[in-house]
Enzyme design. Structure first.
Site, PDB file in Angstrom:
ATOM      1  N   ASP A  85       0.813  28.887 -30.389  1.00 36.25           N
ATOM      2  CA  ASP A  85      -0.449  29.364 -29.802  1.00 36.25           C
ATOM      3  C   ASP A  85      -1.655  28.537 -30.229  1.00 36.25           C
ATOM      4  O   ASP A  85      -2.764  29.049 -30.365  1.00 36.25           O
ATOM      5  CB  ASP A  85      -0.680  30.854 -30.157  1.00 36.25           C
ATOM      6  CG  ASP A  85       0.499  31.697 -29.738  1.00 36.25           C
ATOM      7  OD1 ASP A  85       1.069  31.418 -28.671  1.00 36.25           O
ATOM      8  OD2 ASP A  85       0.865  32.619 -30.485  1.00 36.25           O
TER       9      ASP A  85
ATOM     10  N   GLY B 275       4.319  31.104 -24.485  1.00 39.10           N
ATOM     11  CA  GLY B 275       3.257  31.600 -23.617  1.00 39.10           C
ATOM     12  C   GLY B 275       2.128  30.604 -23.698  1.00 39.10           C
ATOM     13  O   GLY B 275       1.406  30.561 -24.680  1.00 39.10           O
ATOM     14  N   HIS B 276       2.036  29.733 -22.692  1.00 31.89           N
ATOM     15  CA  HIS B 276       1.009  28.691 -22.689  1.00 31.89           C
ATOM     16  C   HIS B 276      -0.056  29.051 -21.649  1.00 31.89           C
ATOM     17  O   HIS B 276       0.267  29.230 -20.480  1.00 31.89           O
ATOM     18  CB  HIS B 276       1.629  27.326 -22.340  1.00 31.89           C
ATOM     19  CG  HIS B 276       2.601  26.831 -23.365  1.00 31.89           C
ATOM     20  ND1 HIS B 276       3.164  25.587 -23.311  1.00 31.89           N
ATOM     21  CD2 HIS B 276       3.099  27.411 -24.473  1.00 31.89           C
ATOM     22  CE1 HIS B 276       3.978  25.423 -24.351  1.00 31.89           C
ATOM     23  NE2 HIS B 276       3.959  26.528 -25.062  1.00 31.89           N
TER      24      HIS B 276
ATOM     25  N   GLN C 209       7.052  25.603 -29.001  1.00 29.31           N
ATOM     26  CA  GLN C 209       6.463  26.389 -30.090  1.00 29.31           C
ATOM     27  C   GLN C 209       5.772  25.464 -31.102  1.00 29.31           C
ATOM     28  O   GLN C 209       5.478  24.327 -30.802  1.00 29.31           O
ATOM     29  CB  GLN C 209       7.539  27.238 -30.775  1.00 29.31           C
ATOM     30  CG  GLN C 209       7.870  28.531 -30.051  1.00 29.31           C
ATOM     31  CD  GLN C 209       8.785  28.328 -28.865  1.00 29.31           C
ATOM     32  OE1 GLN C 209       9.583  27.399 -28.819  1.00 29.31           O
ATOM     33  NE2 GLN C 209       8.681  29.193 -27.879  1.00 29.31           N
TER      34      GLN C 209
END
Ligand code: GDP
Ligand code: IMO
Ligand code: MG
Length: 427
Positions: free
Chosen positions: A13, A40-41, A223
């Site tokens: 993140d 989750g980009h 990640q």
């Protein structure tokens, strides 16, 4: 022009989606090389916000060929719905290429991920529950199902039956769950064949030809470095290699082809799920970072744990990835603090330690040694060059650069595509 790798330098993140999108105009291929829809980009273009899980962030750039490499694990239902969602918003996804060697997440992987976490209780990893770990375990155990398998009914049948033989015993006898009938999985996965066929490609060959033709290939990590199964805070990690070495195996590119490795580095630190986090703040500052930084998981909606910048981690990311540059993100979030503490080293059992300890217990005992930097109150979001930043923000960036071991070549001052100060060009 050789390939470049973009990798998260902390626990994920960091803003990989934004950084990839920013480079989208100057690269020809964007390859996801590991992970799956645990990622989750976020990409913000004008007033549009996109949350990408499985697709490379380059899919939003019209001239980019997006590639899902062999190192990725694919949940085909999620993939198709992500594609449909983008199509509905007018994004052309027809250029996507998918490696036939990528492994498939199946319903039994998702179920196992969740029941194993439940059984671990207090010791749980805090996974995203997407079936990532069990799918990689099957890959290594040589009982995985690959994308290419869904194009041959008899092979798929045999492989699913073999994979379920022991898993159903576990599900029923140990975890008190229902057995998963092989026929149901086979039927569902055969149903994906026609939809996925147009995307299937020999991606390592495609990328080799692209590199020979002087195309620019960007390899986008799923990640962050500290979530790497080899180099992260094991066992509180994901089950693949987001570090730069993983880009070679996960895309099928030799290391000699890569000449730039960009670490995406948040101006403070966050982590989702369980595991050690020396600079974590469980006070009002942590709450403020979460609120101002919008630190909520894109995939699971969980609040992210927040803390100050940790230079020991940044140095470690430089080392294990061979970083050539940093992209420092979210500097704007720090506006308004009178003093900004930065962890410059750890104290472990009374000793000062400058490098990330390889011993897990030492890391669990690590207490941050902080140096305070004076803050600033000016809005950064309109800054276009380094000299537009307030002096104290400049000093903060320079200090992080010195401590972290690689030049900071870009600075994010807002979520938008152009809210970026470019210091050295990446391509
Ligand atoms: P990723 O998983 O590494 O792609 O990062 P996420 O998308 O999960 O989280 C990063 C969040 O920060 C997203 O909401 C981005 O839109 C946002 N973001 C990225 N860069 C910046 C920045 O420089 N400033 C601010 N304020 N937000 C940013
Ligand atoms: P992006 O792409 C932050 C974390 C999970 C958990 C651990 C293992 O947004 O940077 P998994 O489901 O992968 O087996 O979970 O890894 N994790 C992430 N944390 N950002 C991510 O992706 C993550 N992907 C996995 O929270 O602690
Ligand atoms: Mg994310």
């Amino acid at each position: 022009m050789p390939a470049l790798v973009l990798v998260g330098a902390q626990w994920g993140d960091e803003g990989k989606g934004k950084a990839t999108d920013l480079l989208g105009g100057s690269v020809d291929y964007v390859v996801r090389y590991q992970g799956g829809n645990n990622a989750g980009h976020t990409v913000v273009i004008g007033d549009q916000k996109y949350a990408l899980h499985l697709l490379p962030s380059g899919i939003l750039s019209p001239n980019v060929v997006p590639v899902i490499g062999n190192g990725v694990v694919i949940d085909p239902g999620v993939l198709l719905s992500e594609l449909a969602g983008l199509n509905e918003r007018g994004i052309d996804t027809s250029k996507l290429l998918i490696s036939g060697n990528a492994h498939l997440i199946t319903p039994y992987h998702r179920t196992l991920d969740k029941v194993v976490e439940r059984f671990l209780g207090k010791r749980k990893i805090g996974t995203t529950g997407r079936g990532i770990g069990p799918t990689y375990a099957d890959k290594i155990n040589r009982v995985g199902i690959r994308v290419q398998d869904i194009f041959d009914e008899s092979i798929l049948q045999q492989k699913v039956e073999a994979a379920l033989q022991d898993k159903n015993q576990l599900l029923v006898k140990l975890y008190n769950r229902r057995a998963i009938p092989a026929e149901l999985v086979v039927e569902e996965y055969l149903g994906y064949a026609d939809k996925l066929r147009p995307f299937l490609a020999d991606t390592t060959l495609v990328l080799d030809e692209a590199l020979k033709a002087n195309k620019v290939v960007l390899l986008e990590g799923g990640q962050g470095t500290l979530l790497d199964v080899d180099h992260g805070t094991y066992p509180f990690v994901t089950s693949s290699n987001p570090t730069a070495g993983g880009a070679c195996t996960g895309a099928g590119i030799g290391p000699t082809k890569i000449d730039r490795v960009i670490g995406i580095l948040k101006a403070y630190t966050t982590r989702v799920g369980s595991g050690p986090f020396p600079t974590e703040l469980l006070d009002a500052d942590g709450e403020a970072l979460r609120r101002i930084g919008g630190e909520r998981g894109v995939t699971t909606g969980r609040d992210r744990r927040c803390g100050w910048f940790d230079a020991v981690i940044a140095r470690y990311a430089t080392r294990v990835n061979g970083l050539t540059d940093f992209f420092l993100t979210k500097l704007d979030v720090l506006t308004g603090w009178e003093q900004i503490p930065v962890c410059v080293a750890y104290e472990i059992d009374g000793k000062r330690v400058e490098e990330l300890p390889y011993n897990q217990s030492d890391f669990h005992h690590a207490k941050p040694i902080y140096e305070n930097f004076p803050g600033w109150t000016e809005d950064l979001s309109k800054a276009q060059s380094f000299s537009d930043l307030p002096k104290n923000a400049q000093a903060y960036v320079k200090a992080l650069e010195e401590m972290s071991g690689a030049p900071i070549s870009a600075i994010g001052v807002g979520p938008g595509r152009y809210e970026t100060i470019q210091i050295n060009s990446f391509v």
